[in-house]
Write a protein that holds these residues in place. Structure first.
Motif, PDB file in Angstrom:
ATOM      1  N   TRP A   1      -9.305 -53.620  42.066  1.00 41.34           N
ATOM      2  CA  TRP A   1      -9.851 -53.677  40.810  1.00 41.34           C
ATOM      3  C   TRP A   1     -11.309 -54.208  40.725  1.00 41.34           C
ATOM      4  CZ3 TRP A   1      -8.543 -51.814  36.264  1.00 41.34           C
ATOM      5  CH2 TRP A   1      -7.264 -51.657  36.035  1.00 41.34           C
ATOM      6  N   SER A   2     -11.707 -54.907  41.804  1.00 38.04           N
ATOM      7  CA  SER A   2     -13.023 -55.358  41.885  1.00 38.04           C
ATOM      8  C   SER A   2     -13.888 -53.975  42.048  1.00 38.04           C
ATOM      9  CB  SER A   2     -13.440 -56.023  43.207  1.00 38.04           C
ATOM     10  OG  SER A   2     -12.974 -55.714  44.582  1.00 38.04           O
ATOM     11  N   TYR A   3     -13.436 -53.002  42.868  1.00 39.71           N
ATOM     12  CA  TYR A   3     -13.934 -51.715  42.884  1.00 39.71           C
ATOM     13  C   TYR A   3     -14.044 -50.893  41.593  1.00 39.71           C
ATOM     14  CZ  TYR A   3     -14.896 -47.108  44.636  1.00 39.71           C
ATOM     15  OH  TYR A   3     -15.671 -45.580  44.652  1.00 39.71           O
ATOM     16  N   TRP A   4     -12.976 -50.918  41.011  1.00 42.44           N
ATOM     17  CA  TRP A   4     -12.888 -50.093  39.733  1.00 42.44           C
ATOM     18  C   TRP A   4     -13.800 -50.597  38.748  1.00 42.44           C
ATOM     19  CZ3 TRP A   4      -7.121 -50.607  41.017  1.00 42.44           C
ATOM     20  CH2 TRP A   4      -6.811 -49.631  41.899  1.00 42.44           C
ATOM     21  N   ASP A   5     -13.823 -52.072  38.420  1.00 34.33           N
ATOM     22  CA  ASP A   5     -14.639 -52.649  37.477  1.00 34.33           C
ATOM     23  C   ASP A   5     -16.139 -52.277  37.660  1.00 34.33           C
ATOM     24  OD1 ASP A   5     -14.885 -54.910  35.429  1.00 34.33           O
ATOM     25  OD2 ASP A   5     -16.273 -55.610  36.921  1.00 34.33           O
ATOM     26  N   ARG A   6     -16.539 -52.196  39.053  1.00 32.01           N
ATOM     27  CA  ARG A   6     -18.038 -51.851  39.396  1.00 32.01           C
ATOM     28  C   ARG A   6     -18.303 -50.671  39.211  1.00 32.01           C
ATOM     29  NH1 ARG A   6     -17.503 -52.858  44.558  1.00 32.01           N
ATOM     30  NH2 ARG A   6     -17.674 -51.052  45.543  1.00 32.01           N
ATOM     31  N   MET A   7     -17.165 -49.448  39.440  1.00 33.13           N
ATOM     32  CA  MET A   7     -17.421 -48.067  39.443  1.00 33.13           C
ATOM     33  C   MET A   7     -17.547 -47.553  37.905  1.00 33.13           C
ATOM     34  SD  MET A   7     -18.414 -47.381  42.325  1.00 33.13           S
ATOM     35  CE  MET A   7     -18.883 -45.623  41.855  1.00 33.13           C
TER      36      MET A   7
ATOM     37  N   CYS B   1     -15.012 -40.837  42.608  1.00 33.56           N
ATOM     38  CA  CYS B   1     -15.766 -41.876  43.524  1.00 33.56           C
ATOM     39  C   CYS B   1     -14.358 -42.272  44.319  1.00 33.56           C
ATOM     40  CB  CYS B   1     -16.300 -42.798  42.849  1.00 33.56           C
ATOM     41  SG  CYS B   1     -15.451 -43.953  41.645  1.00 33.56           S
ATOM     42  N   CYS B   2     -14.513 -42.974  45.439  1.00 38.89           N
ATOM     43  CA  CYS B   2     -13.534 -43.733  46.267  1.00 38.89           C
ATOM     44  C   CYS B   2     -14.140 -44.520  47.411  1.00 38.89           C
ATOM     45  CB  CYS B   2     -12.520 -42.772  47.076  1.00 38.89           C
ATOM     46  SG  CYS B   2     -10.832 -43.354  47.317  1.00 38.89           S
ATOM     47  N   GLY B   3     -13.445 -45.677  47.624  1.00 38.82           N
ATOM     48  CA  GLY B   3     -14.009 -46.527  48.497  1.00 38.82           C
ATOM     49  C   GLY B   3     -13.501 -46.202  49.920  1.00 38.82           C
ATOM     50  N   TYR B   4     -14.636 -46.559  50.753  1.00 36.50           N
ATOM     51  CA  TYR B   4     -14.354 -46.304  52.283  1.00 36.50           C
ATOM     52  C   TYR B   4     -12.755 -46.898  52.783  1.00 36.50           C
ATOM     53  CZ  TYR B   4     -19.445 -45.360  52.756  1.00 36.50           C
ATOM     54  OH  TYR B   4     -20.580 -44.615  52.383  1.00 36.50           O
ATOM     55  N   ASP B   5     -12.393 -47.937  52.125  1.00 35.84           N
ATOM     56  CA  ASP B   5     -11.295 -48.727  52.900  1.00 35.84           C
ATOM     57  C   ASP B   5      -9.694 -48.262  52.131  1.00 35.84           C
ATOM     58  OD1 ASP B   5     -12.611 -49.864  54.847  1.00 35.84           O
ATOM     59  OD2 ASP B   5     -13.308 -51.289  53.447  1.00 35.84           O
ATOM     60  N   ASP B   6      -9.865 -47.208  51.011  1.00 33.61           N
ATOM     61  CA  ASP B   6      -9.013 -46.864  50.376  1.00 33.61           C
ATOM     62  C   ASP B   6      -7.908 -45.826  51.043  1.00 33.61           C
ATOM     63  OD1 ASP B   6      -7.258 -45.813  48.151  1.00 33.61           O
ATOM     64  OD2 ASP B   6      -8.807 -46.591  46.992  1.00 33.61           O
ATOM     65  N   PHE B   7      -6.743 -45.954  50.933  1.00 35.85           N
ATOM     66  CA  PHE B   7      -5.509 -45.313  51.528  1.00 35.85           C
ATOM     67  C   PHE B   7      -5.505 -43.852  51.087  1.00 35.85           C
ATOM     68  CE2 PHE B   7      -3.441 -46.616  48.001  1.00 35.85           C
ATOM     69  CZ  PHE B   7      -2.563 -45.604  47.581  1.00 35.85           C
ATOM     70  N   ILE B   8      -6.323 -43.639  49.960  1.00 35.89           N
ATOM     71  CA  ILE B   8      -6.111 -42.279  49.360  1.00 35.89           C
ATOM     72  C   ILE B   8      -7.384 -41.618  49.197  1.00 35.89           C
ATOM     73  CG2 ILE B   8      -6.720 -43.006  46.667  1.00 35.89           C
ATOM     74  CD1 ILE B   8      -4.067 -41.751  46.039  1.00 35.89           C
ATOM     75  N   LEU B   9      -8.227 -42.203  50.205  1.00 37.11           N
ATOM     76  CA  LEU B   9      -9.627 -41.752  50.329  1.00 37.11           C
ATOM     77  C   LEU B   9      -9.692 -40.152  50.485  1.00 37.11           C
ATOM     78  CD1 LEU B   9     -12.864 -41.797  50.366  1.00 37.11           C
ATOM     79  CD2 LEU B   9     -12.645 -42.498  52.742  1.00 37.11           C
ATOM     80  N   GLU B  10      -8.704 -39.543  51.296  1.00 37.62           N
ATOM     81  CA  GLU B  10      -8.920 -38.269  51.633  1.00 37.62           C
ATOM     82  C   GLU B  10      -8.665 -37.203  50.452  1.00 37.62           C
ATOM     83  OE1 GLU B  10      -9.504 -34.743  53.404  1.00 37.62           O
ATOM     84  OE2 GLU B  10      -9.832 -36.692  54.538  1.00 37.62           O
ATOM     85  N   GLN B  11      -7.899 -37.677  49.652  1.00 34.55           N
ATOM     86  CA  GLN B  11      -7.374 -36.866  48.500  1.00 34.55           C
ATOM     87  C   GLN B  11      -8.760 -36.571  47.522  1.00 34.55           C
ATOM     88  OE1 GLN B  11      -3.936 -37.449  46.274  1.00 34.55           O
ATOM     89  NE2 GLN B  11      -2.686 -38.039  47.660  1.00 34.55           N
TER      90      GLN B  11
ATOM     91  N   LEU C   1     -19.970 -31.491  40.813  1.00 32.03           N
ATOM     92  CA  LEU C   1     -19.542 -32.737  41.231  1.00 32.03           C
ATOM     93  C   LEU C   1     -20.203 -33.761  41.608  1.00 32.03           C
ATOM     94  CD1 LEU C   1     -16.489 -34.267  41.055  1.00 32.03           C
ATOM     95  CD2 LEU C   1     -16.567 -33.595  43.620  1.00 32.03           C
ATOM     96  N   LYS C   2     -20.291 -34.790  40.659  1.00 32.56           N
ATOM     97  CA  LYS C   2     -20.885 -36.072  41.326  1.00 32.56           C
ATOM     98  C   LYS C   2     -19.885 -36.910  42.172  1.00 32.56           C
ATOM     99  CE  LYS C   2     -23.533 -40.132  40.645  1.00 32.56           C
ATOM    100  NZ  LYS C   2     -24.388 -41.011  39.692  1.00 32.56           N
ATOM    101  N   TYR C   3     -20.067 -36.827  43.454  1.00 30.49           N
ATOM    102  CA  TYR C   3     -19.194 -37.576  44.229  1.00 30.49           C
ATOM    103  C   TYR C   3     -19.677 -38.864  45.151  1.00 30.49           C
ATOM    104  CZ  TYR C   3     -15.687 -38.265  47.840  1.00 30.49           C
ATOM    105  OH  TYR C   3     -14.532 -38.935  48.379  1.00 30.49           O
ATOM    106  N   VAL C   4     -19.014 -39.809  44.861  1.00 32.69           N
ATOM    107  CA  VAL C   4     -19.635 -41.018  45.434  1.00 32.69           C
ATOM    108  C   VAL C   4     -18.542 -41.806  46.346  1.00 32.69           C
ATOM    109  CG1 VAL C   4     -20.545 -43.569  44.794  1.00 32.69           C
ATOM    110  CG2 VAL C   4     -20.835 -41.487  43.464  1.00 32.69           C
ATOM    111  N   GLU C   5     -18.898 -42.193  47.405  1.00 33.46           N
ATOM    112  CA  GLU C   5     -18.139 -42.806  48.312  1.00 33.46           C
ATOM    113  C   GLU C   5     -19.127 -44.388  48.532  1.00 33.46           C
ATOM    114  OE1 GLU C   5     -16.675 -41.218  51.932  1.00 33.46           O
ATOM    115  OE2 GLU C   5     -15.712 -39.718  50.948  1.00 33.46           O
ATOM    116  N   GLY C   6     -18.391 -45.464  48.918  1.00 31.81           N
ATOM    117  CA  GLY C   6     -18.945 -46.512  49.341  1.00 31.81           C
ATOM    118  C   GLY C   6     -17.781 -47.661  49.615  1.00 31.81           C
ATOM    119  N   PRO C   7     -18.349 -48.991  49.860  1.00 30.90           N
ATOM    120  CA  PRO C   7     -17.530 -49.762  50.207  1.00 30.90           C
ATOM    121  C   PRO C   7     -16.639 -50.231  49.065  1.00 30.90           C
ATOM    122  CG  PRO C   7     -19.922 -50.571  50.504  1.00 30.90           C
ATOM    123  CD  PRO C   7     -20.082 -49.254  49.653  1.00 30.90           C
ATOM    124  N   GLY C   8     -15.287 -50.356  49.515  1.00 30.21           N
ATOM    125  CA  GLY C   8     -14.220 -50.761  48.437  1.00 30.21           C
ATOM    126  C   GLY C   8     -12.908 -50.259  49.187  1.00 30.21           C
TER     127      GLY C   8
END
Length: 252
Positions: A233-239, A197-207, A222-229
């Motif tokens: 840590w707020s994103y990782w705590d949620r995911m 998973c990775c957030g839409y605003d993450d600099f490393i999203l393309e990886q 693969l279960k792959y999830v993109e979403g707000p974030g």
């Protein structure tokens, strides 16, 4: 849950190490299912406990959690540093199972991490697929070879420290997860279940997207999830809660 900070002398690293461990409190003497949970580049073994509610989440799932430290190693046997791959893959599981009632069965073991630790989790899972039922990456640095073209002096220095001059040509090597996925498919390897998973605003999203594309092209589930974030840590705590709900737990 019982929280233990475990300190021991690592023979692999030739130094003292600290590992944070969460253990379910049960009346019987069962061996616990275990999540090996890895930190990111700027953190250590304490990060998940300090920044998330992992203790509460693990208690809800009656799951042991082992959180080691790996410095800035990228979970490698470093060119100019310590043998963290050997430590994480071999010594750590052996020592933890000698201290605590942790199951060795594949179906009871899972590995996950964030950022650099997302790479570390997938590296271990692809290298030793027989050990893990599932592996998860949260905002993972999943395409190490993409850093080869970096022009950032600090990043170049770090890559040289970890890989030596070989950092310039990581594509197609054992370090390259995209290559490892392709090789696993060609060899018919029984891979663990995979989650990224990775957030839409993450600099490393393309990886993460590159990893997902490689799984798709090689017909690897693969279960792959993109979403707000963002990379935060707020994103990782949620995911991490979503990861725990997704784990393929066997009936106790």
């Amino acid at each position: 849950m019982a929280f233990i900070q475990c300190d021991f002398a690592s023979e692999t690293l030739s130094m003292g190490v600290s590992v944070n461990v969460l253990l379910p409190q049960t009346a019987n003497k069962q061996l616990h299912s275990t999540l090996w949970l890895l930190h990111g580049r700027t953190d250590d073994h304490s990060a998940w406990m300090r920044q998330t509610a992992i203790e509460r989440y693990a208690a809800e799932h009656s799951l042991a959690v082992v959180m080691p430290a790996a410095g800035l190693s990228y979970y490698q046997n470093m060119h100019e540093g310590l043998r963290y791959a050997d430590y994480i893959d071999h010594e750590l599981p052996q020592v933890m199972r000698s201290f605590f009632p942790l199951s060795e069965a594949r179906e009871d073991n899972f590995i996950a991490g964030l950022s650099m630790g997302g790479y570390g989790a997938m590296r271990s899972a692809l290298r030793y697929p027989e050990r893990y039922a599932a592996a998860a990456s949260l905002s993972g640095s999943l395409d190490a070879a993409a850093f080869s073209s970096s022009t950032e002096p600090e990043r170049i220095s770090w890559m040289r420290w970890v890989f030596g001059e070989a950092y310039k040509n990581l594509r197609g090597t054992d370090v390259d997860l995209l290559t490892q996925l392709q090789r696993a498919k060609q060899a018919g390897v029984d891979l663990p279940r995979l989650f990224a998973c990775c957030g839409y605003d993450d600099f490393i999203l393309e990886q993460s997207r590159a990893f997902a594309r490689q799984c798709s092209e090689n017909e690897i589930p693969l279960k792959y999830v993109e979403g707000p974030g963002d990379h935060e840590w707020s994103y990782w705590d949620r995911m991490i809660r979503e990861v725990l709900d997704w784990l393929p737990r066997t009936a106790s």
